[in-house]
Design an enzyme around this catalytic site. Structure first.
Site, PDB file in Angstrom:
ATOM      1  N   LYS A  25      -3.317  11.507   8.400  1.00 16.24           N
ATOM      2  CA  LYS A  25      -4.307  11.397   7.324  1.00 16.24           C
ATOM      3  C   LYS A  25      -4.653  12.795   6.839  1.00 16.24           C
ATOM      4  CE  LYS A  25      -5.214   6.956   7.176  1.00 16.24           C
ATOM      5  NZ  LYS A  25      -3.981   6.415   6.696  1.00 16.24           N
ATOM      6  N   SER A  28       0.522   4.720   3.355  1.00 16.38           N
ATOM      7  CA  SER A  28      -0.815   5.169   2.970  1.00 16.38           C
ATOM      8  C   SER A  28      -0.860   6.640   2.532  1.00 16.38           C
ATOM      9  CB  SER A  28      -1.796   4.955   4.125  1.00 16.38           C
ATOM     10  OG  SER A  28      -1.642   5.965   5.102  1.00 16.38           O
TER      11      SER A  28
END
Lengths: 146, 429
Positions: free
Chosen positions: A103, A66
């Site tokens: 993230k 991701s």
């Protein structure tokens, strides 16, 4: 741990000097260059470059795709510094719903979000999560198969 | 006369806290850490204590709760605890005027040159920074003496209103209030037998002892108790390793006469410290589970390269035998030694002590045979006797052989997140 397999404790990593040649290496036909000539003087230490604050620095291994848009690939090593206060734009290691994730922390129209570096994953508003900052990613180490 | 403040930084449930840094799912649930060979419980989270699980509980007695998922039991991961302890120490070094490690999870810090408000400010900074940088929660007690700092630390831990930091100046109402509520048995260095004798004299609380006449205390009891009484008044007179408390850990360390970078000199120092520690261990009839070795460079010699490492080596089983203790200490030293640094101090700490006569020990913790143990006991008592009669160091152990036959059971050990490349925490992207 058995005493026979103890490893160096990390917080004060020993200098690991990389010999840095000051003169260009001469690959001459006329003979071998003198090693002494090539390795005089200074050395470079990768710890010094990557580990700004040893007591607060931890290494982690990445799993998943991701974050590829930010140059973080599956299997890479993250250098995470807990002493840095998280700001928008930082890439974070965070505890989200009992999981440890990486993230990018961003403000989108004034609200905090955790964003991926991959179009397949939408940004998630922090307010929807049980979320805690663990540390700030300072660098990523990507090794190529050679 | 006012004295510079001394701080005691104590990590909360240290072993469990180390595990929680890397396993958020362990937060808020009952967690226990088991001894080598997964024999019995040696560290407990607050939640596990609340369930009534005592130190030393055999792990098999808790098996049902484990399989029901009610509690988590982990094998001890000394490599992780040693590394996290060194990180805590380093943060304290960075922000205070100096650190003296007292055990793997307790450190005295100095506040020389800070006035009271600045000291309190700095204590709060230490509290915050250690938590932020390492993930380990701590409490900080600050006072002019070590005995008071210990009590301040307890207050910081037990009373939420302090927010983890308690400072006692020694002569204010707060100190008085706290000492009045403190039983003598909870004072550093006051043993149970003394508590009973003091009670007969009407001395029941820490405040009573503080107010007693020091000279009378000395005459009727002991000079060490007089020192404790003076310490309670805020006069520092007990050094870190002088306290008489029944020890949970044993430390032997000394500064070198001059800075040294010679491996052989360090080896000799570590050998002496380990032997001396093992003697103390046998004198108080304890066994140790792990050995911590540390080195320190001179922090005020900024012209010299600084390197103050420490490391924990786990023993194959709890022991009071000098030989495995020495072997572990020497291997630990070799693992942290780096040439090119000049060290000021070296030390050995024996950790997680257990009563040598506890029965469970032989059943759960040991891998060797009963005959082996008996032989080693006889050898060690002969050694101590000779050294006592003929002078310390008469009989010494040479460089010990490596014991290759150590097979530890540590089925539930968490990865060594901070010291092994192959075991790093995996973070999901």
């Amino acid at each position: 741990m058995r005493a026979s397999e103890i490893f160096q404790a990390h917080p004060a990593p020993p200098a690991q000097g990389l010999p840095h040649p000051q003169t260009t290496i001469r690959a001459g036909i006329s003979g071998f260059p003198s090693p002494a000539e090539d390795y005089v003087g200074r050395t470079l230490d990768l710890n010094q470059r990557l580990v700004k604050r040893p007591s607060a620095t931890f290494f982690m291994t990445v799993t998943g795709d991701s974050m590829e848009g930010f140059g973080i690939q599956d299997g890479d090593t993250l250098v995470v510094d807990r002493s840095v206060n998280a700001k928008p734009g930082h890439i974070l290691v965070a505890l989200v719903d009992g999981e440890v994730i990486v993230k990018r922390y961003e403000l989108l129209s004034g609200r905090p979000y955790l964003c991926s570096g991959n179009d397949r994953y939408a940004p998630v508003p922090v307010s929807d999560l049980d979320c805690q900052v663990w540390g700030v990613v300072r660098s990523v180490i990507h090794e190529f198969p050679v | 006369m006012t004295y510079p403040m001394i701080g005691l930084v104590d990590c909360n449930n240290f072993y469990v806290s180390c595990e929680r840094v890397f396993q958020p799912r362990l937060e808020g649930v009952p967690v226990g850490i088991m001894s080598n060979n997964d024999g019995c419980v040696i560290a407990r989270s607050r939640e596990l204590k609340a369930l009534g699980v005592k130190m030393g509980t055999p792990a098999f007695q808790l098996q049902q709760w484990v399989s029901q998922g009610r509690i988590h039991l982990l094998s001890s991961n000394y490599e992780l605890y040693g590394d996290m302890s060194a990180r805590v120490r380093e943060v304290l070094e960075e922000f205070s005027a100096g650190v003296d490690p007292y055990s793997i999870d307790e450190m005295f810090v100095r506040f020389d040159g800070f006035d009271d408000p600045a000291t309190l400010d700095l204590a709060r900074t230490l509290y915050r920074k250690v938590r932020q940088f390492t993930g380990i929660p701590v409490c900080v007690g600050v006072a002019p003496s070590r005995t008071l700092a210990k009590l301040a630390n307890r207050a910081a831990k037990e009373r939420p209103e302090y927010g983890g930091v308690c400072m006692l100046t020694g002569d204010d109402d707060e100190t008085r209030h706290l000492l009045e509520q403190t039983e003598l048995g909870d004072v550093w260095g006051v043993g149970q037998r003394l508590v009973e004798r003091l009670a007969i004299q009407g001395i029941k609380t820490a405040w009573d002892l503080r107010c007693a006449d020091p000279k009378t205390v000395r005459r009727r009891f002991a000079v060490t108790l007089e020192r404790t009484a003076r310490e309670l008044r805020g006069t520092p007179c007990i050094e870190m390793n002088e306290s008489d408390e029944p020890r949970q850990r044993i430390m032997t360390s000394r500064s070198f006469g001059r800075l040294t970078g010679e491996l052989s000199e360090l080896q000799e120092a570590i050998r002496q410290h380990a032997q001396r520690g093992a003697e103390k261990l046998r004198a108080q009839q304890s066994h140790t589970r792990a050995v911590l070795v540390f080195l320190k460079t001179h922090r005020h010699r900024q012209d010299l390269a600084q390197y103050s490492p420490s490391i924990v080596a786990e023993l194959p089983e709890p022991t009071d035998d000098s030989r495995p203790i020495l072997a572990a200490a020497q291997q630990a030293l070799e693992a942290i030694y780096r040439p090119g640094y000049r060290f000021m101090k070296a030390g050995v700490m024996l950790l997680d002590l257990v009563d040598a006569h506890r029965e469970q020990l032989s059943l759960l913790d040991s891998s060797g045979s009963a005959a082996d143990r008996e032989r080693s006991e006889r050898l060690m008592s002969t050694l101590d006797e000779l050294n006592q009669k003929m002078g310390r160091g008469t009989v010494r152990l040479g460089v010990p052989r490596q014991n290759a036959a150590w097979h530890l059971r540590c089925a539930h050990r968490t990865p060594r997140w901070t010291t092994q490349w192959g075991e790093l925490l995996s973070v999901k992207a």
